[in-house]
Design a protein around this motif. Structure first.
Motif, PDB file in Angstrom:
ATOM      1  N   ILE A  61       0.834  -1.205   0.000  1.00 32.78           N
ATOM      2  CA  ILE A  61       0.000   0.000   0.000  1.00 32.78           C
ATOM      3  C   ILE A  61       0.872   1.261   0.000  1.00 32.78           C
ATOM      4  O   ILE A  61       0.634   2.210  -0.752  1.00 32.78           O
ATOM      5  CB  ILE A  61      -0.940  -0.012   1.221  1.00 32.78           C
ATOM      6  N   LYS A  62       1.920   1.262   0.834  1.00 31.71           N
ATOM      7  CA  LYS A  62       2.759   2.449   0.969  1.00 31.71           C
ATOM      8  C   LYS A  62       3.669   2.680  -0.238  1.00 31.71           C
ATOM      9  O   LYS A  62       4.172   3.793  -0.425  1.00 31.71           O
ATOM     10  CB  LYS A  62       3.597   2.349   2.240  1.00 31.71           C
ATOM     11  N   SER A  63       3.888   1.632  -1.035  1.00 33.87           N
ATOM     12  CA  SER A  63       4.767   1.801  -2.195  1.00 33.87           C
ATOM     13  C   SER A  63       3.997   2.068  -3.483  1.00 33.87           C
ATOM     14  O   SER A  63       4.564   2.027  -4.580  1.00 33.87           O
ATOM     15  CB  SER A  63       5.651   0.563  -2.371  1.00 33.87           C
ATOM     16  N   SER A  64       2.704   2.344  -3.349  1.00 37.40           N
ATOM     17  CA  SER A  64       1.877   2.592  -4.539  1.00 37.40           C
ATOM     18  C   SER A  64       2.348   3.842  -5.285  1.00 37.40           C
ATOM     19  O   SER A  64       2.781   4.827  -4.678  1.00 37.40           O
ATOM     20  CB  SER A  64       0.410   2.756  -4.131  1.00 37.40           C
ATOM     21  N   ASN A  65       2.248   3.762  -6.610  1.00 40.91           N
ATOM     22  CA  ASN A  65       2.559   4.889  -7.497  1.00 40.91           C
ATOM     23  C   ASN A  65       3.932   5.496  -7.224  1.00 40.91           C
ATOM     24  O   ASN A  65       4.059   6.689  -6.912  1.00 40.91           O
ATOM     25  CB  ASN A  65       1.468   5.962  -7.368  1.00 40.91           C
ATOM     26  N   PRO A  66       4.995   4.709  -7.361  1.00 36.90           N
ATOM     27  CA  PRO A  66       6.345   5.231  -7.096  1.00 36.90           C
ATOM     28  C   PRO A  66       6.770   6.245  -8.152  1.00 36.90           C
ATOM     29  O   PRO A  66       6.361   6.161  -9.318  1.00 36.90           O
ATOM     30  CB  PRO A  66       7.217   3.980  -7.162  1.00 36.90           C
ATOM     31  N   VAL A  67       7.581   7.197  -7.740  1.00 33.70           N
ATOM     32  CA  VAL A  67       8.096   8.209  -8.664  1.00 33.70           C
ATOM     33  C   VAL A  67       9.502   7.817  -9.098  1.00 33.70           C
ATOM     34  O   VAL A  67      10.196   7.042  -8.434  1.00 33.70           O
ATOM     35  CB  VAL A  67       8.112   9.599  -8.007  1.00 33.70           C
TER      36      VAL A  67
END
Length: 480
Positions: free
Chosen positions: A231-237
């Motif tokens: 959940i916390k690593s969603s949509n990494p830049v």
């Protein structure tokens, strides 16, 4: 021979009991006669497994196997025969086969192999848990249903496995002078690995644990940790590659510690081969010198193995003793195989410490490491390490399952994975902070090894989290 289980099979039949194994040993003793050395190992293992993928259970298995290893020596090297047939007729044939090849070896190779045969003389430390061995598939199924439900509720996909192992090993050896040695050993292993990913391929989280006792593997907590990371690593830049201050979680530290300790062999540097432990040529003695006794990493680094360690002490074989691999940054031990030790007139030493060791830590937490970081990365774990250069111990690999940017003491965003190119020698010479030591995931991958060699099958590591400077990330990658 895979043992097929009937519906009414009980858990006590998962592995051979002591009386069944001793019956096999008595038969081998009878069929081997009274001349020459003979050794026999009776090993059996059981494995229960639940596996799932894409949040759906796809396998529940129960496997069992048994092996009898017979060693015969007349005058030369030993001849070894392995069978999985336990009836007296099959054992007699195996003994005759071993004796025939022992006579061939005696004619071709009149070498005294007594030192190798002494390897049979061992005292296996029991790393056994009744709770692990008696675990039922239905109990794991209940836990599995709960964690899959949690993944679906959060619109994530989960994959992984829960496995329990049990093994029993009984050894007998009679040397050429008629002396007899007996050894027994049992081992269990519980392990769980869970990966949670976003259906769109934009996030991934992993967690795992392994221990001989199921009490050390909290499956529900592992599942929650993997879900939280996903959940916390969603949509990494995407950020630029380069050298970053990096906070390594214990699982990431474990890879580099394993790469370092796995290189501690004596033969290669003493023969002038490519190794970071070659010091140079002694012109007077005209031989290569090693870096034994010299500082090779940060003076705060101590890596050791103790056979009676409550977590990593998995074996008490003859000759195995507490060993300090690296103490206060100084290289204390290079492992020596039998042949090289004989050629150099020095002792060979068992290499159990390379498989199960403790990297001593401190009381510093990973949270305090993050708080003290102005700008850097938090790394969950590394994967796919490949050799680039033996002389410098240079490897390359990738980050996996959670990589986050730290800014002004806080985790600000998830970032895309990197390829890294780094040497454990460089990493352990650029340590900023050493954290708390904890056991990490070290799964059994060879079930026959679990039954046949307790010292190499249950290979736990205890390592700390680390904060290191100038870790080299060389390029971004799209994989999660």
């Amino acid at each position: 021979m895979m043992i097929h289980v009937k519906d009414d099979d009980t858990q006590s039949q998962r592995i051979l009991n002591e009386e069944e194994a001793k019956r096999v040993i008595r038969d081998v003793q009878t069929f081997s006669g009274r001349t020459g050395a003979v050794g026999v190992t009776v090993s059996s293992w059981w494995a229960g497994s639940q596996r799932w993928a894409r949040s759906k259970a796809n396998l529940t298995s129960d496997q069992r196997d048994v092996n009898v290893t017979i060693s015969r020596q007349l005058q030369g090297g030993p001849a070894i025969v392995v069978t999985n047939q336990l009836d007296p007729e099959s054992l007699k044939g195996a003994c005759e086969y071993a004796e025939y090849y022992a006579s061939v070896w005696a004619a071709k190779s009149p070498v005294d192999m007594e030192l190798q045969l002494k390897q049979w003389e061992s005292q296996g430390k029991n790393v056994w848990s009744d709770e692990t061995f008696n675990r039922k598939a239905e109990e794991n199924g209940t836990v599995l249903h709960s964690l899959l439900t949690r993944s679906r509720e959060n619109n994530m996909l989960s994959a992984g496995y829960i496995e329990m192992y049990g093994s029993n090993v009984i050894k007998f050896n009679r040397d050429r002078w008629g002396r007899e040695f007996h050894t027994t050993g049992r081992a269990t292993q519980a392990q769980c690995s869970i990966t949670v990913r976003h259906p769109g391929g934009t996030a991934s989280g992993w967690a795992g644990a392994s221990a001989f006792d199921l009490k050390g593997v909290d499956i529900a907590a592992i599942a929650e940790r993997a879900l939280d990371k996903s959940i916390k690593s969603s949509n990494p830049v995407r950020i630029e590659p380069g050298r970053y201050v990096s906070v390594l979680e214990p699982q990431a530290t474990a890879m580099f510690a394993t790469l370092l300790v796995g290189s501690l062999f004596r033969r290669i540097p003493e023969q002038g081969g490519p190794s970071p432990w070659v010091l140079g040529v002694d012109e007077t003695l005209r031989r290569f010198r090693t870096k034994l006794g010299l500082n090779i990493v940060d003076p705060r680094v101590t890596i050791e193995h103790n056979p009676i360690d409550a977590v990593v002490g998995t074996h008490m074989a003859a000759g195995v003793r507490p060993v300090s691999l690296i103490k206060n940054g100084v290289l204390n031990t290079l492992y020596n195989d039998y042949e090289h030790g004989l050629s150099e007139l020095v002792d060979s030493n068992p290499d159990i410490g390379r498989h199960a060791f403790r990297f001593k830590g401190t009381t510093t937490t990973i949270e305090s490491m993050i708080e003290s970081t102005k700008r850097g990365l938090l790394v969950s774990r590394f994967a796919q390490a490949e050799y680039l250069d033996s002389a410098s111990l240079l490897f390359t690999g990738v980050t996996r399952d959670g990589l986050w940017l730290i800014e002004n003491g806080k985790i600000t965003k998830a970032v895309r994975n990197f390829r890294w190119t780094e040497s454990p020698v460089f990493v352990f010479n650029n340590i900023d902070t050493i954290g708390t030591e904890v056991p990490v995931f070290r799964p059994v991958t060879n079930r026959d090894a679990l039954a046949g060699a307790l010292q190499n099958a249950t290979t736990p590591l205890v390592v700390p989290c680390l904060k290191v400077n100038d870790f080299s990330f060389t390029s971004t990658i799209d994989a999660i």
